[in-house]
Design an enzyme around this catalytic site. Sequence first.
Site, PDB file in Angstrom:
ATOM      1  CB  SER A  76      -8.306   0.767   5.962  1.00 30.35           C
ATOM      2  OG  SER A  76      -9.579   2.099   5.815  1.00 30.35           O
ATOM      3  CB  SER A 107      -7.405   3.749   2.615  1.00 28.33           C
ATOM      4  OG  SER A 107      -7.396   2.943   3.606  1.00 28.33           O
ATOM      5  CE  LYS A 125      -3.797   1.595   2.484  1.00 28.43           C
ATOM      6  NZ  LYS A 125      -4.962   1.706   3.397  1.00 28.43           N
TER       7      LYS A 125
END
Lengths: 485, 485
Positions: B176, B152, B77
């Site tokens: 997330s 996210s 990420k």
Amino acid sequence: MEYETVIGLEVHAQLLTKSKMFCRCSTDYTSAPPNSHVCPVCLGMPGVLPTINQQAVEFTVMTAIALHCTISDYTKFDRKNYPYPDLMKGYQISQYDAPFGHDGWLVIDVDGQEKKVGITRVHLEEDVAKLLHRTIAGEGSYSLVDVNRSGVPLMEIVGEPDLRSPEEARQYLMKLRSILRYLGVSTGNMEEGSFRCDANISIRPENSPDTLAKVEVKNMNSFKAVYRALSYEEERQRKVAAAGKRLFQETRGWVEDRGVTVSQRSKEYAHDYRYFPEPDLAPLVLDRAWVEEVESKLPELPEARRNRFEAKFSVAVGTAASLTSSKEMADYFEDCLKASREISPKEISNWLLGEVSRIINESGVDIAEFRKMVAPEGLVRLAKLNSEGVVSAASAKSVLGQMYQKGESADDIIKAQGLGQISDAGAIEEEIARVIKDNAPAVADYKAGKKQSLKFLVGQVMRATRGRANPAVVNRLMEKRLEEG
Amino acid sequence: MITQLTIHEAHGLLKSKKLSSMELTKACLKRIKEVEPRLKALVSVTGELALKQAEKADQRIAAGDINPLTGIPVVLKDVLCTKGVRTTCSSRMLENFVPPYDATVVEKLNNCGAVTLGKANMDEFAMGSSTEHSAFFPTHNPWDLDRVPGGSSGGSAVAVASDEGIFALGSDTGGSIRQPAGFCSVVGLKPTYGRVSRYGLVAFASSLDQIGPLTKDVTDCALVMNAIAGFDDRDSTSVPEPTPDYTKCLSTDLKGLKLGVPKEYFVKGMQPEVESAMRAAIAKLEGLGAKVDWNVSLPSTPYALAAYYIIAPSEASANLARYDGVKYGFSYSDADSMWDAMEKTRQFGFGDEVKRRIMLGTYALSAGYYDAYYLKAQKVRTLIRREFDQAFAKYDALVTPTSPTVPFKIGEKTEDPVQMYLSDVCTLPINIAGVPALSIPAGFGDGLPIGMQLIGKPFGEETILKVAYAYEQATEWHKMRAEIK
């Protein structure tokens, strides 16, 4: 109307740790090139986290104990939010409602009376970066950021508004610095910025509990500046009040070269720091046993040392206080006594508070600087040469001055300049014969019964030998010679 | 297609030399080239670095030095700092930011010999539930390209679900990792707060953030945890609890295990297909020997969302204060003054959702509002934690849906922040409590993935991995592959 001055001081002291408050960077940045003592943590890079410097915690707890504070069982760090380019993260890690220590005091001396000054709190935080402002003619100004200072441990000591004059404020600062130096937690150097002071000052009608507007004074970079700024400010406030005008709550800056304070910010623009607990650091629960251990390891503090000096060395109260006002002076004194048993404590304290103090005051240095040039062993040797009559008191003073200037030993200087005291009767008698021959009127006066002429004649001998003749020997021989006829 | 391999499958082939890391890495890079134009899961593809790392991994393997992650391609990420590789947080603010250091988890993966394929798209600064708040582009759900992948960590979930990478790392502040794992039908674990070091994870909400794995099955999840979990002296909030071998607990026998189903998680507005999939999945767990209590109550659950949207934005408002254009990242250059430059940098560097949360947090922490908002939210947090503690005194794990809905359409909720926030209603209480939870594929509704959330007690990752593994072995959901149209 008569007004009373009310002063409270906030002191920030950089701690003498090896590494910074929340990272491993070195704190030894004073002579380092800009931005050479930095890492992602003290640069406030995205993703970094702080870790607490244990030494800094210990130093803060030591200070809080020395200032008779209550030590918190539970303490924590908080974020103090404000934007400024010298603040790498946009917030400063500080302490808000759970400082390491609170509700303490220290004692100052006011006109020979002891006065207790309250300490509100002692807490720990991090220093900010340094901004260097530059102006290029015709192009405008800009600023550079040196991050070396960012993250250096900073201890804040907030005092109660118990001070009533600029002189008391100066005494408080001196005492506080002395304690920090005794503890070895800070250099206490104001000029270099490792010891900083902001002051809150206001006036109030005598016997009234309510002060007029509180003014915060900043930008004072020496003890003298604090004294001057507060003297200026109490005077200014009295004048405004006397003129029937209103005083405003504001922040004022001391302008050293003009000797005035000027308004910087009024209260309406005060910050809202939006404090909240620092989520990156767990709260600290201080172990009682550890606090007791820290306390038991505290070095001797000024008051205790003064009492010991009085008792052990039988020096006067005032002398003991002067000798212990700085740790370095007290250390020097004790090291001299260790160096030789032949010199009495009284003799050493006479030297230290007399000629040594005169030299350091005149040169604007402290005893630590003096010590670099004249070690306690050197001073003791000089004192011994003087007491044994090898060198006269007058010459000894001059020798000490040269020892400090050149870093040479007393023996070398005396030898090289022929300053040794003349006690040899033969050499002195030669001079006496010459003086008697050249000063017939004075000799006649003496013989006529004016005994004080002796002093004049002895003085002539001393002058001729540039002070090197042993005065007692000269006196004895001169008297004998005159009596003999 | 070798990119469909799990970590443990690929490891077997690498170990027996039937496959090289170079082959596997090239296959992944080819797959990325193929599907990335439709999915947009990655912000950066680090092909050159990946090939270099694959070559090194093959050398290690040839020398007999292999562990379960050696030579395995991973997607990170873009909130995890990678030394020398752009780390954007999907924000204009950090569009060209290249960190000078590696996050601890990245360092650990590198030490294992894992191969970095690229950096995954996300909601800007991890603020969002759909990856639509990326400043660059939205990411598409491989099961239906018109729908969101969740967020996210949407890019990370998509990379795994579409076989661009073998596994991925994400971060989870309020769901997330788990919500996108549920939306994309992969396994996603948010570990106990403090289990994985946050050093190098660009902070959103420091007291809630945790890094965790997104994988194709439960065994892989355990293998990644073995690599990334553990105490880190650079993160004071990481816990010095010993790290078990997470693969040891994986078994298909759930006899004697007590599971609870908190009724508050079956919220109003839950889609019927989600509810029926959940009931079927829980029945399956009963069939595997677990004892299920369908009537558990965690009464403070409805207040979790409100508390979360005070605490997370408050911390974020401080965490994001460092982005002022002075030190790194985007800097507005055409400004009138220093303050103007700082303001415009933030005005143009941050997206609307980020600005919304900074303002929320700033407001909640302001003088006069702190007690009513931040302090109250912290009290709610304490209550929620206590209720979880009480539940875990009776149950080994809790079972809930991961999200009340299947993946929604791109654009469906962007105009209504509160509707978007409700997407995390089942996941964010877990961050508030700090306990571990994972999402596992548990069926489909109309061809769209549904996730089941398993919640464990603090440091009870092994129990939820065991339940997930037993369920996975008894079902086929994890073997289904999205057909990318």
